[in-house]
Design a protein around this motif. Structure first.
Motif, PDB file in Angstrom:
ATOM      1  N   ALA A  40      14.464  -6.773  12.605  1.00  0.00           N
ATOM      2  CA  ALA A  40      15.517  -7.321  12.812  1.00  0.00           C
ATOM      3  C   ALA A  40      16.896  -6.603  13.260  1.00  0.00           C
ATOM      4  N   LEU A  41      16.263  -5.328  12.784  1.00  0.00           N
ATOM      5  CA  LEU A  41      17.840  -4.448  13.130  1.00  0.00           C
ATOM      6  C   LEU A  41      18.151  -4.601  14.578  1.00  0.00           C
ATOM      7  N   GLY A  42      17.045  -5.484  15.016  1.00  0.00           N
ATOM      8  CA  GLY A  42      17.683  -5.644  16.034  1.00  0.00           C
ATOM      9  C   GLY A  42      16.551  -5.669  17.654  1.00  0.00           C
ATOM     10  N   PRO A  43      16.471  -5.713  19.018  1.00  0.00           N
ATOM     11  CA  PRO A  43      15.152  -6.356  19.682  1.00  0.00           C
ATOM     12  C   PRO A  43      15.421  -4.724  20.165  1.00  0.00           C
ATOM     13  N   GLU A  44      15.047  -3.894  20.046  1.00  0.00           N
ATOM     14  CA  GLU A  44      14.992  -2.879  20.400  1.00  0.00           C
ATOM     15  C   GLU A  44      13.710  -2.069  19.248  1.00  0.00           C
ATOM     16  N   VAL A  45      13.577  -2.851  18.309  1.00  0.00           N
ATOM     17  CA  VAL A  45      12.541  -2.517  17.090  1.00  0.00           C
ATOM     18  C   VAL A  45      12.012  -2.612  17.394  1.00  0.00           C
ATOM     19  N   ASP A  46      10.417  -1.789  17.602  1.00  0.00           N
ATOM     20  CA  ASP A  46       9.127  -1.844  17.870  1.00  0.00           C
ATOM     21  C   ASP A  46       8.869  -3.128  16.031  1.00  0.00           C
ATOM     22  N   PRO A  47       7.905  -3.743  16.434  1.00  0.00           N
ATOM     23  CA  PRO A  47       6.534  -4.479  15.450  1.00  0.00           C
ATOM     24  C   PRO A  47       6.580  -3.652  14.467  1.00  0.00           C
ATOM     25  N   ALA A  48       5.436  -3.135  15.734  1.00  0.00           N
ATOM     26  CA  ALA A  48       4.211  -1.486  14.962  1.00  0.00           C
ATOM     27  C   ALA A  48       5.099  -0.829  14.031  1.00  0.00           C
ATOM     28  N   GLU A  49       5.958  -0.531  14.756  1.00  0.00           N
ATOM     29  CA  GLU A  49       6.263   0.816  13.832  1.00  0.00           C
ATOM     30  C   GLU A  49       7.352   0.408  12.815  1.00  0.00           C
ATOM     31  N   ALA A  50       8.380  -0.983  12.450  1.00  0.00           N
ATOM     32  CA  ALA A  50       8.878  -1.918  10.908  1.00  0.00           C
ATOM     33  C   ALA A  50       7.041  -2.022  10.250  1.00  0.00           C
ATOM     34  N   THR A  51       6.545  -1.988  10.885  1.00  0.00           N
ATOM     35  CA  THR A  51       5.525  -2.774   9.909  1.00  0.00           C
ATOM     36  C   THR A  51       4.940  -1.532   9.580  1.00  0.00           C
ATOM     37  N   ARG A  52       4.576  -1.020  10.095  1.00  0.00           N
ATOM     38  CA  ARG A  52       4.071   0.935   9.747  1.00  0.00           C
ATOM     39  C   ARG A  52       4.764   0.796   8.631  1.00  0.00           C
ATOM     40  N   ALA A  53       6.411   2.092   9.091  1.00  0.00           N
ATOM     41  CA  ALA A  53       7.055   2.437   8.102  1.00  0.00           C
ATOM     42  C   ALA A  53       7.048   0.881   7.240  1.00  0.00           C
ATOM     43  N   ALA A  54       7.058   0.094   6.461  1.00  0.00           N
ATOM     44  CA  ALA A  54       7.354  -0.827   5.207  1.00  0.00           C
ATOM     45  C   ALA A  54       6.326  -0.830   4.630  1.00  0.00           C
ATOM     46  N   GLN A  55       4.724  -0.129   5.198  1.00  0.00           N
ATOM     47  CA  GLN A  55       4.060   0.077   4.316  1.00  0.00           C
ATOM     48  C   GLN A  55       3.646   1.156   3.885  1.00  0.00           C
ATOM     49  N   ILE A  56       4.164   2.321   5.375  1.00  0.00           N
ATOM     50  CA  ILE A  56       3.971   3.931   4.017  1.00  0.00           C
ATOM     51  C   ILE A  56       5.192   3.417   3.021  1.00  0.00           C
ATOM     52  N   ALA A  57       6.364   3.238   3.337  1.00  0.00           N
ATOM     53  CA  ALA A  57       7.681   2.769   2.525  1.00  0.00           C
ATOM     54  C   ALA A  57       6.735   2.540   0.988  1.00  0.00           C
ATOM     55  N   PHE A  58       6.146   1.203   0.747  1.00  0.00           N
ATOM     56  CA  PHE A  58       5.543   0.860  -0.514  1.00  0.00           C
ATOM     57  C   PHE A  58       4.937   2.062  -0.985  1.00  0.00           C
ATOM     58  N   SER A  59       3.480   1.998  -0.420  1.00  0.00           N
ATOM     59  CA  SER A  59       2.450   3.181  -0.633  1.00  0.00           C
ATOM     60  C   SER A  59       3.151   3.895  -0.852  1.00  0.00           C
ATOM     61  N   TYR A  60       3.919   5.135  -0.241  1.00  0.00           N
ATOM     62  CA  TYR A  60       4.057   6.435  -0.577  1.00  0.00           C
ATOM     63  C   TYR A  60       5.076   6.458  -2.057  1.00  0.00           C
ATOM     64  N   SER A  61       6.104   5.653  -2.062  1.00  0.00           N
ATOM     65  CA  SER A  61       6.408   4.688  -2.919  1.00  0.00           C
ATOM     66  C   SER A  61       5.962   5.495  -4.483  1.00  0.00           C
ATOM     67  N   LYS A  62       5.389   4.877  -4.393  1.00  0.00           N
ATOM     68  CA  LYS A  62       4.117   4.598  -6.214  1.00  0.00           C
ATOM     69  C   LYS A  62       3.469   5.661  -5.218  1.00  0.00           C
TER      70      LYS A  62
END
Length: 194
Positions: A40-62
Motif C-alpha cells: 500500500a506504500l504505492g502502486p509501483e510497489v511489487d506485491p511479490a517484493e513486499a511479501t518477500r520483504a515481510a517474510q524476511i523481516a519477521f524470520s530474520y528478526s527471530k
C-alpha cells in the motif's frame, strides 16, 4: 560505578519487562499484514517484493535474536553487550543486520533506510532502526522494522505512526552529533552531500 549502573539497569529491566523474555514468534497473518502495508506504500510497489520483504523481516528478526543469544529483555541484553558478556544485540546491530539482509534481495520497488531517535528524557537511550519504503521515498513515508524493541519479535509501524520515538535520518543525526568529523569526511569526498 559501572557495576552499580549495570545492577540498577538489570533491576529496572526486570521490573519493566518481567524476569524472562518470551521466544520470538509470528504468524503468517503477521507477515500478510506487513506485506499489505508495504504494498500500500504505492502502486509501483511489487506485491511479490513486499511479501518477500515481510517474510524476511519477521524470520530474520527471530534469527538475529537467536544469533545474538537474547534471553532477557532488550535493556538487560544491552547491559550484557556493554559489559562484554555478549558480542552483539544492541539496536544498532539489529538495524545494521536487517538493512544488510534486506538489501541482499536487490529489491527494485523497495529501498532501505536507517533512522535514529535521540533520547526524549535523561532516562532514555538513543535508538536505531531500519526503515523500508517505496523506492524513491524518504524514510518518513516508509515502515519501521524494529526487531530490538521486543527482543527479537519484530515491531513494525508506518514511520509517522510510531510516536514512541522521534525518528530522524541516521546521517542527519550523526552529522548533528559529530559535525567536525562529518565536515572533514565531506571535504575529503568520503560522504555525499545531505
Amino acid at each position: 560505578m559501572k557495576t552499580l549502573f549495570a545492577v540498577l539497569a538489570c533491576c529496572a529491566g526486570l521490573i519493566l519487562s518481567g524476569c524472562s523474555a518470551t521466544p520470538p514468534s509470528y504468524t503468517q497473518n503477521d507477515v500478510t499484514k506487513l506485506a499489505q502495508t508495504l504494498t500500500a506504500l504505492g502502486p509501483e510497489v511489487d506485491p511479490a517484493e513486499a511479501t518477500r520483504a515481510a517474510q524476511i523481516a519477521f524470520s530474520y528478526s527471530k534469527q538475529l535474536a537467536t544469533e545474538y543469544g537474547v534471553t532477557t529483555s532488550p535493556i538487560i541484553h544491552n547491559v550484557r553487550v556493554n559489559e562484554g558478556d555478549k558480542e552483539r544485540g544492541l539496536c544498532v546491530h539489529y538495524a545494521e543486520d536487517m538493512q544488510r539482509r534486506l538489501n541482499q534481495e536487490g529489491f527494485k520497488t523497495l529501498q532501505m533506510h536507517r533512522a535514529i531517535a535521540l533520547p526524549k528524557t535523561p532516562f532514555n537511550i538513543d535508538h536505531s532502526t531500519a526503515v523500508i519504503s517505496r523506492r524513491g521515498d524518504d524514510m518518513y513515508a516508509g515502515v519501521i522494522l524494529d526487531p530490538w524493541r521486543n527482543g527479537g519479535d519484530l515491531f513494525w509501524s508506518p514511520t509517522r505512526d510510531d510516536t514512541r520515538y522521534n525518528w530522524r535520518p541516521r546521517m542527519e543525526v550523526l552529522e548533528e552529533l559529530h559535525p567536525e568529523e562529518f565536515a572533514a569526511a565531506r571535504a575529503a569526498g568520503l560522504l555525499p552531500q545531505l
